[in-house]
Design a protein around this motif. Structure first.
Motif, mmCIF file in Angstrom:
data_model
loop_
_atom_site.group_PDB
_atom_site.id
_atom_site.type_symbol
_atom_site.label_atom_id
_atom_site.label_comp_id
_atom_site.label_asym_id
_atom_site.label_seq_id
_atom_site.Cartn_x
_atom_site.Cartn_y
_atom_site.Cartn_z
ATOM 1 N N ALA A 1 0.841 -1.086 0.082
ATOM 2 C CA ALA A 1 0.031 -0.164 -0.042
ATOM 3 C C ALA A 1 0.946 1.319 -0.154
ATOM 4 C CB ALA A 1 -0.765 -0.045 1.259
ATOM 5 N N LEU A 2 2.056 1.305 0.857
ATOM 6 C CA LEU A 2 2.854 2.533 0.819
ATOM 7 C C LEU A 2 3.589 2.714 -0.760
ATOM 8 C CD1 LEU A 2 4.240 4.582 2.008
ATOM 9 C CD2 LEU A 2 6.071 2.928 3.021
ATOM 10 N N LEU A 3 4.071 1.495 -1.252
ATOM 11 C CA LEU A 3 4.776 1.499 -2.503
ATOM 12 C C LEU A 3 3.647 1.894 -3.510
ATOM 13 C CD1 LEU A 3 6.734 -1.514 -2.546
ATOM 14 C CD2 LEU A 3 7.247 0.618 -2.208
ATOM 15 N N LYS A 4 2.244 1.490 -3.551
ATOM 16 C CA LYS A 4 1.386 2.180 -4.315
ATOM 17 C C LYS A 4 1.252 3.662 -4.171
ATOM 18 C CE LYS A 4 -1.063 0.336 -6.809
ATOM 19 N NZ LYS A 4 -1.048 -0.147 -8.246
ATOM 20 N N LEU A 5 1.364 4.041 -2.903
ATOM 21 C CA LEU A 5 0.946 5.621 -2.738
ATOM 22 C C LEU A 5 2.313 6.275 -3.307
ATOM 23 C CD1 LEU A 5 -0.092 5.640 1.057
ATOM 24 C CD2 LEU A 5 -1.310 6.550 -1.011
ATOM 25 N N TYR A 6 3.550 5.804 -3.213
ATOM 26 C CA TYR A 6 4.678 6.503 -3.755
ATOM 27 C C TYR A 6 4.264 6.416 -5.368
ATOM 28 C CZ TYR A 6 7.460 6.040 0.293
ATOM 29 O OH TYR A 6 8.112 6.194 1.636
ATOM 30 N N GLN A 7 3.710 5.333 -5.967
ATOM 31 C CA GLN A 7 3.492 5.323 -7.265
ATOM 32 C C GLN A 7 2.510 6.414 -7.854
ATOM 33 O OE1 GLN A 7 1.312 1.721 -8.994
ATOM 34 N NE2 GLN A 7 3.046 1.533 -10.045
ATOM 35 N N PHE A 8 1.459 6.731 -6.927
ATOM 36 C CA PHE A 8 0.506 7.689 -7.263
ATOM 37 C C PHE A 8 1.224 9.139 -7.070
ATOM 38 C CE2 PHE A 8 -3.128 4.662 -6.350
ATOM 39 C CZ PHE A 8 -3.230 4.188 -7.769
ATOM 40 N N ASN A 9 2.213 9.179 -6.168
ATOM 41 C CA ASN A 9 2.410 10.394 -5.500
ATOM 42 C C ASN A 9 4.178 10.386 -5.585
ATOM 43 O OD1 ASN A 9 -0.048 11.586 -4.385
ATOM 44 N ND2 ASN A 9 0.034 9.686 -3.529
ATOM 45 N N PRO A 10 4.677 10.650 -6.717
ATOM 46 C CA PRO A 10 6.193 10.363 -6.981
ATOM 47 C C PRO A 10 7.112 11.469 -5.949
ATOM 48 C CG PRO A 10 5.156 10.225 -8.923
ATOM 49 C CD PRO A 10 4.195 10.719 -7.984
ATOM 50 N N HIS A 11 6.347 12.463 -5.720
ATOM 51 C CA HIS A 11 7.367 13.400 -5.054
ATOM 52 C C HIS A 11 7.376 12.920 -3.410
ATOM 53 C CE1 HIS A 11 2.895 14.317 -4.341
ATOM 54 N NE2 HIS A 11 3.321 15.215 -3.446
ATOM 55 N N LEU A 12 6.715 12.204 -3.024
ATOM 56 C CA LEU A 12 6.581 11.740 -1.492
ATOM 57 C C LEU A 12 7.587 10.262 -1.314
ATOM 58 C CD1 LEU A 12 2.709 11.627 -0.749
ATOM 59 C CD2 LEU A 12 4.362 13.355 -0.201
ATOM 60 N N LEU A 13 8.199 10.013 -2.507
ATOM 61 C CA LEU A 13 8.977 8.805 -2.272
ATOM 62 C C LEU A 13 10.165 9.293 -1.571
ATOM 63 C CD1 LEU A 13 9.708 6.116 -5.152
ATOM 64 C CD2 LEU A 13 11.623 6.959 -3.769
ATOM 65 N N ARG A 14 10.361 8.122 -0.734
ATOM 66 C CA ARG A 14 11.429 8.217 0.241
ATOM 67 C C ARG A 14 12.458 6.806 0.026
ATOM 68 N NH1 ARG A 14 10.055 12.427 -0.116
ATOM 69 N NH2 ARG A 14 9.246 13.914 1.578
ATOM 70 N N ASP A 15 13.969 7.000 0.044
ATOM 71 C CA ASP A 15 14.487 5.646 -0.398
ATOM 72 C C ASP A 15 14.679 4.765 0.669
ATOM 73 O OD1 ASP A 15 15.309 7.298 -2.380
ATOM 74 O OD2 ASP A 15 17.261 7.534 -2.199
ATOM 75 N N GLU A 16 14.929 5.439 1.943
ATOM 76 C CA GLU A 16 14.861 4.408 3.060
ATOM 77 C C GLU A 16 13.731 3.335 3.342
ATOM 78 O OE1 GLU A 16 15.787 4.437 8.098
ATOM 79 O OE2 GLU A 16 16.545 5.932 6.587
ATOM 80 N N PRO A 17 12.594 4.002 3.233
ATOM 81 C CA PRO A 17 11.434 3.017 3.452
ATOM 82 C C PRO A 17 11.420 1.889 2.311
ATOM 83 C CG PRO A 17 10.486 5.192 3.861
ATOM 84 C CD PRO A 17 11.966 5.200 3.278
ATOM 85 N N VAL A 18 11.721 2.410 1.007
ATOM 86 C CA VAL A 18 11.552 1.612 -0.089
ATOM 87 C C VAL A 18 12.750 0.425 0.119
ATOM 88 C CG1 VAL A 18 12.191 1.208 -2.543
ATOM 89 C CG2 VAL A 18 11.039 3.086 -1.776
ATOM 90 N N THR A 19 13.927 0.691 0.437
ATOM 91 C CA THR A 19 15.148 -0.314 0.446
ATOM 92 C C THR A 19 14.605 -1.201 1.789
ATOM 93 O OG1 THR A 19 16.176 1.244 1.992
ATOM 94 C CG2 THR A 19 16.775 1.137 -0.463
ATOM 95 N N ASN A 20 14.124 -0.534 2.834
ATOM 96 C CA ASN A 20 13.666 -1.539 4.017
ATOM 97 C C ASN A 20 12.624 -2.292 3.569
ATOM 98 O OD1 ASN A 20 15.487 -0.204 5.427
ATOM 99 N ND2 ASN A 20 14.004 0.816 6.573
ATOM 100 N N ILE A 21 11.901 -2.094 2.726
ATOM 101 C CA ILE A 21 10.524 -3.116 2.305
ATOM 102 C C ILE A 21 11.105 -3.991 1.572
ATOM 103 C CG2 ILE A 21 8.491 -3.026 0.705
ATOM 104 C CD1 ILE A 21 7.657 -0.293 1.560
ATOM 105 N N LEU A 22 12.005 -3.783 0.549
ATOM 106 C CA LEU A 22 12.861 -4.901 -0.210
ATOM 107 C C LEU A 22 13.366 -5.850 0.718
ATOM 108 C CD1 LEU A 22 13.594 -2.982 -3.388
ATOM 109 C CD2 LEU A 22 11.651 -4.397 -3.230
ATOM 110 N N THR A 23 14.119 -5.158 1.604
ATOM 111 C CA THR A 23 15.058 -6.299 2.494
ATOM 112 C C THR A 23 14.187 -6.982 3.040
ATOM 113 O OG1 THR A 23 16.767 -4.364 2.349
ATOM 114 C CG2 THR A 23 16.904 -5.964 4.164
#
Length: 253
Positions: free
Chosen positions: A53-75
């Motif tokens: 759900a967070l990654l989907k929010l990033y998809q709809f709102n690219p300006h909100l994307l943060r590197d750390e949550p993305v890498t933590n989710i993948l890890t």
């Protein structure tokens, strides 16, 4: 019945309320989900549905994307392999992040989106996922240890190495009855007393040092690794062939 995809026993009530309502598409909930990802990293819980759900929010709102949550989710998604969670998360990321970093050596060239630190981190984690998917566990640990970037990527995920060893052990226990000690040491990235403790105390397996060059690890029989003969039995009633037999005796027109 299997466990529902969106089920997470440790999920807080306020997260569950967001996921089951229209607020899951509200950009203001981004920070709530980001804090929840941090919580998962700290207490070793896991909620794929909320992370998607967070990654989907990033998809709809690219300006909100943060590197750390993305890498933590993948890890975190690596710690539940062989489930397809890593691939699910990966396919929600923008294409410029998935592209490999530019190999240009010209310092004056303009940076491309693929040169971003997040893109490099995603490429590194994808390498780990591919090794796990191919059951190349020894290479997984070797790759993890040879690059300092991996240490930074897994630093926020509490107990990452222990979680990975448990998942590898579960996979091995589902497919093997016996494994050479040297082979399993490479698969688990452990040797000596640490290996003995993990195999005996965590996995509940036995070690037979009298067999092989280094000994054999004996895995108890379970419903996954037990060899069973398959007997195929078909029941066909004679009446089912009545028409076929009747046609055989019919005279051609």
């Amino acid at each position: 019945m299997g466990i529902a995809f969106d089920y997470a026993p440790e999920r807080p009530e306020h997260i569950d309320a967001i996921l089951n309502g229209l607020d899951r598409y509200n950009p203001e909930t981004t920070t709530v989900f980001q804090d929840y990802v941090t919580q998962q990293c700290e207490d070793r819980s896991y909620d794929c549905y909320a992370n998607l759900a967070l990654l989907k929010l990033y998809q709809f709102n690219p300006h909100l994307l943060r590197d750390e949550p993305v890498t933590n989710i993948l890890t975190k998604s690596l710690t539940v392999f062989p489930s397809p969670d890593f691939s699910l998360c990966l396919h929600l990321l923008p294409s410029y992040i998935l592209s490999p970093p530019s190999s240009s050596n010209n310092p004056s060239s303009n940076p491309t989106p693929g040169d971003a630190p997040l893109s490099e981190a995603v490429q590194k984690l994808t390498i780990l996922n591919n090794l796990l998917s191919g059951a190349k566990y020894r290479e997984f640990w070797q790759t993890l240890d040879k690059d300092d970037l991996y240490a930074d990527l897994i630093a926020d995920v509490g107990g990452f190495e222990e979680l990975m060893r448990v998942r590898i052990a579960v996979t091995v226990g589902q497919s093997c009855r016996e494994v050479e000690r040297g082979v399993l040491e490479g698969w688990l990235g452990l040797t000596g007393p640490q290996f003995e403790h993990f195999v005996r105390e965590v996995c509940g397996w036995g070690v037979d040092d009298t067999r092989g060059t280094k000994g054999m690890v004996v895995i108890p029989i379970n419903k996954e690794n037990e060899a069973k003969g398959t007997v195929v039995k078909e029941e066909v009633k004679f009446e089912q062939f009545a028409r076929v037999i009747r046609r055989a005796y019919e005279q051609p027109a």
